[in-house]
Design an enzyme around this catalytic site. Structure first.
Site, PDB file in Angstrom:
ATOM      1  N   GLY A 112       0.798  -1.223   0.000  1.00 39.41           N
ATOM      2  CA  GLY A 112       0.000   0.000   0.000  1.00 39.41           C
ATOM      3  C   GLY A 112       0.828   1.269   0.000  1.00 39.41           C
TER       4      GLY A 112
ATOM      5  CG  ASN B  90       1.498   3.478  -5.782  1.00 38.71           C
ATOM      6  OD1 ASN B  90       1.828   4.543  -6.308  1.00 38.71           O
ATOM      7  ND2 ASN B  90       2.112   2.328  -6.037  1.00 38.71           N
TER       8      ASN B  90
ATOM      9  CG  MET C  21      -0.951  -7.592  -6.987  1.00 36.37           C
ATOM     10  SD  MET C  21      -0.244  -6.478  -8.200  1.00 36.37           S
ATOM     11  CE  MET C  21       1.120  -7.474  -8.722  1.00 36.37           C
TER      12      MET C  21
ATOM     13  CB  ILE D 144      -7.116 -10.433 -14.519  1.00 35.79           C
ATOM     14  CG1 ILE D 144      -5.607 -10.586 -14.689  1.00 35.79           C
ATOM     15  CG2 ILE D 144      -7.801 -10.190 -15.854  1.00 35.79           C
ATOM     16  CD1 ILE D 144      -5.188 -11.829 -15.452  1.00 35.79           C
ATOM     17  CG  LEU D 145     -10.347  -5.842 -12.054  1.00 35.42           C
ATOM     18  CD1 LEU D 145     -10.070  -4.363 -11.900  1.00 35.42           C
ATOM     19  CD2 LEU D 145     -11.272  -6.335 -10.941  1.00 35.42           C
TER      20      LEU D 145
ATOM     21  CG  ASN E 227      -3.449  -0.672 -13.041  1.00 30.82           C
ATOM     22  OD1 ASN E 227      -3.299  -0.809 -11.821  1.00 30.82           O
ATOM     23  ND2 ASN E 227      -2.754  -1.402 -13.924  1.00 30.82           N
TER      24      ASN E 227
ATOM     25  CG  HIS F 243       1.954  -1.790 -15.486  1.00 31.57           C
ATOM     26  ND1 HIS F 243       1.631  -3.003 -14.903  1.00 31.57           N
ATOM     27  CD2 HIS F 243       2.986  -2.045 -16.329  1.00 31.57           C
ATOM     28  CE1 HIS F 243       2.423  -3.948 -15.387  1.00 31.57           C
ATOM     29  NE2 HIS F 243       3.249  -3.400 -16.250  1.00 31.57           N
TER      30      HIS F 243
HETATM   31  C1  GRF Z   1       3.415  -0.920  -7.638  1.00 28.19           C
HETATM   32  O1  GRF Z   1       4.703  -0.973  -8.194  1.00 28.19           O
HETATM   33  C2  GRF Z   1       2.392  -0.976  -8.726  1.00 28.19           C
HETATM   34  O2  GRF Z   1       2.772  -0.321  -9.899  1.00 28.19           O
HETATM   35  C3  GRF Z   1       2.312  -2.454  -8.967  1.00 28.19           C
HETATM   36  O3  GRF Z   1       2.360  -3.013  -7.679  1.00 28.19           O
HETATM   37  C4  GRF Z   1       3.114  -2.181  -6.827  1.00 28.19           C
HETATM   38  C5  GRF Z   1       2.274  -1.882  -5.600  1.00 28.19           C
HETATM   39  O4  GRF Z   1       2.996  -1.485  -4.505  1.00 28.19           O
HETATM   40  N1  GRF Z   1       1.199  -2.820  -9.779  1.00 28.19           N
HETATM   41  P1  GRF Z   1       2.270  -0.781  -3.259  1.00 28.19           P
HETATM   42  O5  GRF Z   1       1.280  -1.772  -2.665  1.00 28.19           O
HETATM   43  O6  GRF Z   1       1.576   0.474  -3.744  1.00 28.19           O
HETATM   44  O7  GRF Z   1       3.352  -0.474  -2.270  1.00 28.19           O
END
Ligand code: GRF
Length: 186
Positions: free
Chosen positions: A12, A14, A88, A90-91, A103, A105
């Site tokens: 988490g 982000n 993580m 797929i929707l 999203n 990425h």
């Molecule tokens: C991020 O690098 C995102 O781009 C990828 O998974 C990671 C998530 O990390 N899809 P966090 O849970 O936000 O620390």
């Protein structure tokens, strides 16, 4: 104020960054939802008094059954936008036809779609790497790109240094893309 839900599966980072940069300033994070009961992000959302929902995908017989529950769970929150921040899963069209979603990425899409994007892009030793925010459709990491930022790769970087550079870009472009998207809504 506009309302968003943030979906996550892991640490988490982000989510935490969105809480710091956007929550109660640019928009309200009205729900933080995870498919992983052990996700580190749960504590981060709770700490900010954001309602947390855990929907463990292992308790659902199919992808459609999970997505139907996901849609039904999110609907009462009346969100303007759903943000996938390290979610993580797929929707299916069940989800993608119900919500406008973004999203983040960790690669320069369309390069390195799917899992282990950071590792694969590190190993590829391309001149540039970066991160992408895109609209979510039912093609994995395949929706319209709305923001992307790159850096020039330094071939002396370790995987960890490379990961940090991508992470810093994610923390910069995801909040910006959310604000742009919310501003563009009628
Ligand atoms: C991020 O690098 C995102 O781009 C990828 O998974 C990671 C998530 O990390 N899809 P966090 O849970 O936000 O620390």
């Amino acid at each position: 104020m506009r309302r968003i839900a943030v979906l996550f599966s892991g640490e988490g980072g982000n989510l935490h960054n969105l809480i710091k940069t956007l929550h109660r300033k640019e928009c309200l994070i009205v729900c933080a939802l995870t498919n992983n009961p052990h996700a580190g992000g749960i504590a981060k959302a709770r700490h900010a008094d954001i309602p947390v929902v855990v929907l463990d995908h292992r308790h659902y017989a199919s992808r459609d059954a999970f997505d139907a529950e996901l849609v039904a769970t999110l609907q009462p929150y009346k969100v303007d936008l759903v943000v996938l921040a390290g979610f993580m899963r797929i929707l299916t069209p069940l989800f993608t036809s119900s919500f406008q979603a973004l999203n983040i990425h960790p690669s320069l899409l369309p390069r390195f779609k799917g899992a282990r994007a950071i590792e694969r892009s590190f190993e590829a030793q391309e001149p540039y790497a970066g991160a992408t925010v895109h609209l979510v459709n039912d093609e994995l990491d395949g929706g319209t790109i709305i923001m992307q930022q790159s850096f020039q790769c330094d071939n002396t970087d370790s995987l960890e240094q490379f990961r940090c550079k991508i992470r810093a870009i994610e923390y910069e472009i995801l909040p910006k893309a959310i604000i742009d998207m919310l501003n563009s809504l009628k």
